[in-house]
Design a protein around this motif. Sequence first.
Motif, PDB file in Angstrom:
ATOM      1  N   SER A  68       0.836  -1.205   0.000  1.00 13.91           N
ATOM      2  CA  SER A  68       0.000   0.000   0.000  1.00 13.91           C
ATOM      3  C   SER A  68       0.871   1.254   0.000  1.00 13.91           C
ATOM      4  O   SER A  68       0.551   2.246  -0.682  1.00 13.91           O
ATOM      5  CB  SER A  68      -0.936  -0.003   1.204  1.00 13.91           C
ATOM      6  OG  SER A  68      -0.202  -0.003   2.425  1.00 13.91           O
ATOM      7  N   ALA A 107       0.944   3.932  -3.160  1.00 17.32           N
ATOM      8  CA  ALA A 107       0.552   5.308  -2.852  1.00 17.32           C
ATOM      9  C   ALA A 107       1.621   6.319  -3.233  1.00 17.32           C
ATOM     10  O   ALA A 107       1.292   7.497  -3.481  1.00 17.32           O
ATOM     11  CB  ALA A 107       0.228   5.439  -1.366  1.00 17.32           C
ATOM     12  N   SER A 108       2.877   5.887  -3.311  1.00 16.95           N
ATOM     13  CA  SER A 108       3.934   6.888  -3.485  1.00 16.95           C
ATOM     14  C   SER A 108       4.953   6.585  -4.573  1.00 16.95           C
ATOM     15  O   SER A 108       5.732   7.479  -4.938  1.00 16.95           O
ATOM     16  CB  SER A 108       4.698   7.068  -2.162  1.00 16.95           C
ATOM     17  OG  SER A 108       5.266   5.834  -1.733  1.00 16.95           O
TER      18      SER A 108
END
Length: 1002
Positions: free
Chosen positions: A526, A530-531
């Motif tokens: 995750s 997300a990044s």
Amino acid sequence: MSQNHNENRNELLPIEENGKTYWRSLDHVAGTPEFQKLVAEEFPEGASELTDPVSRRSFMQLMGASVALAGFGTGCVRRPEEKILPYARRPEDLVPGLPQFYATTMSYGDTVTGLVVEAHEGRPTKIEGNRLHPASQGAACTFEQAAILSLYDPDRTVRVLKNGEESTFAAFDQSFDGLLGNLRSNGGRGLVIVSEASASPTFAAVRQQMEQALPQARFFEWEAISNENVLAGTRLAFGQALEPVYRIERADAIVAVDADLFGSGPFHLRYSRDWAQRRAPDAPGGMNRLYAVEPVFTVTGAAADHRLRLRASQVGPFLRALAAELQKQGVSIPTGIAQAGGEGAQAKFVQALAKDLAGKRGKSVVAVGRHQAPAVQAIAWAINDALGNVGETIRFATPASVPAVAPTEAIRAATQALQGGQVDTLVVLGGNPAYDAPADVPFAEAMKQAKNTVHLTVAPNETSALAQWVVPETHFLEEWGDALALDGTYSIVQPLVRPIWDGRSKIEFLSRIAGKQQKGYDLVRSNFLASRGGEEAWRKTLHDGVLEGSSGQFVEAQLTAGAIGPAVSRLPAPGTGVELVFLVDNKMYDGRFANNGWLQELPEPLTKLTWSNAALVSPKLAEKLGLKTGQMVKLQAGERAVEAAVWVQPGTAEETIGLALGYGRKAAGRVGTDRGFDAYQLRTSQNAWFASGVSVTPVAGEWLMAATQDHHSMEGRPLIREASIQEYEQNPYFAREMVQHPPLLALWKQHEYTGQQWGMSIDLNACVGCNGCMIACQAENNIPIVGPEQTRMGREMHWIRLDRYFAASGEAADLDDAEVLFQPMTCQQCENAPCENVCPVAATVHSKDGGLNDMVYNRCIGTRYCSNNCPYKVRRFNFFDWHTQGLDAITDVEKMKFNPDVTVRTRGVMEKCTYCVQRINAAKRDAKLSGFEKVPDGAITPACAQACPTEAIVMGDVNDPNSRVSKLKQQPRNYEVLAELNTKPRTSYLARIRNPNPELVS
């Protein structure tokens, strides 16, 4: 013993070659009775009688007795019966017998190394470097290689403990959730977390979540070996905390000032390879030059063309004197830095160095180690900036993690909170602060003040012994995670095996504290999505181990010259009296690897000590204080004292004692407990790396040292061959001409070699003595440890050893300013192998296919004639069944470490290097399946060569003139050790070439 044999003992004295004197140890120099006895005992009683004419009857009497002893004493060993079970339902992607490979990452302290791990039927058995990762580039050092043994360590934390009694995760979760519930009601007030340093972005994200959920909680980061001085130094010099990344391959001159660039640190493998690329005399761009300035020998100092012995407290004045000399050469140095100083040899060194650096602006590196104060670091940055190195040979990266409070202040603050009764619950994530906290920070005693203490740890240690709850932590080969390397490269930590014992990772544990009970995989994935990228990038990163395009996140740094001068003026004056230097050990590191038997038995590169550290003193200081090797002394710094054994070590600075960290553990497990002496007892927050004014007092007793430096002597024969670049240019074939002999004739019919024939080349110019090859060989070939007592008897089992030689020009008595040379020595795979002629049962034979010297284990009856007749002393005999008794007696879990492609030997069997014949056969199989008639060049890489960071070891087909190994053997530097004996070794060496500064050549 015959008169001839007694006279031949003179050959054991130091060797004189090419204007230099070479010796293995101080005992070798002195020709002590102990050294003579050790070498003589390499041969069995009665062997010397064979140097005189003997009758057939006396020969048979000697031989018959040995055969009888071998047969009845060691050869008749029943191999253990083992049962195997078939897969009831085999996994779809698994073929029994064929290994699988997965990419992962090992992170400790500020070091992040990308790895590729080999697994057999779901169990990891061998670790290699990941060629896609910038820190390793395919190499792996001792810590990474030995991680396999730590994974299967039976002394690991295998179950939850409460107050020393066995408990369960269910009981812990119930108790801990209750504590967390109370803490959440007041925002986390009373919760203190002390954690190891982490380079994981996911860990940082989960920590941020925890701090948001529990804003009153206090989080501290502690590492006994940290980069806090480096970050503080760049903050002083550039106004921001930065990590330097050196471009060693671009540097014509490299100056390592109390910096072990090749032995430890975040990019030491990369720096070793970059340096080695320009060590060949014909290297593109020319041969580089390495200077080292240090108090105690390091592998970087051993590799240096010039080395200056200097007390650690004098490093600052040395750099200021260098700045003053650079000013004389027209280099603009910021005000307040330059200050003339030094005299004699030091002044000459500084003058020559300054002139060399001034002539190589933008093409040099001045590196200062983490041991030096921030102001000293800043002097080096000012010099580099003035020379135009910043942006050329030095770049700066944003650190993966910059703690709000430096580690030393963090552990002090945590201790003060405990002492003040402010802590309801103390959580220690990894680490061992009760053992390695500064001596003036009583963390261990303060732990008792907390109402609740929890320690998440891979293995029991001094901290877990004081904790109420001890929770098993997963090994990095069992968990999900991620890490950022020095240059910003993102890499994945993925499990190779399910947790052998139930455990939790740091990110999972911290997530629970934050109120989210997520699995490691979900947390890492995750955070990535997300990044850092989408699903396709995630899958590619899992496969490659690194995120493509994530490296090279560098920042521009502008020197704030005005801040450096005032800071330099506040540097304390160099200390007086004896100075104690705390050393980073390349085996124990900070002590976390103490229970790893492979690392304990690994000879330290410079001292050759195993199973212990020692107080290293120079020969002059030893003579002044009346000390000798093995003598016990009390080292006292202020009110603190520790007893340690003396080791007289050439190359140590005047009035200096070196003591390695990581030893003297009291709760390390059956292998690591009570090994050596605890340097942390003298290490304070103010004197983290060196302390002046230390008193040295002899005490009663001697310590038996298990050192290998005099083992397996080759009786004074010329082995190491070196020259300066100038001498090489005058006579490129000097190495071959150093030994003269008449034409060599064989006594028997020679073997005929057709098809592919294997050979090896070892470049002494590239070897830095890192020991990676030794641990790689041990892991690959199921080599056992034997313990300190057997090591002292010369019974260590390493198939490859790293011979260390001291050298000095002129008088051999000039011991303090000695140079060091390393020579990897393993079975030479002789075509005329002396071992083959004397084996009565043909257990050692020559293979026509490949031309190797093979061992047939089930024929061996243990006469050891082969070892006696081997001039290279590279054969190892199993005096006991090491795998079933002693320190290496294995449990069922430990059996998982064995490489199934290599036979596990038992008592009474001789063994040696095989060129990793299992890898040769695997390459042959793969070549045949791919439709090749021959194995392509480069398809076979033995374990030693694969681990080597400098690619000093190359193996291939010597019958192929276009193979890499054949081209190396055609170089003028190529020579064969003891070729005058007509053994025709398949392993040859490339002589070492130094690149001295003409102004420093006496």
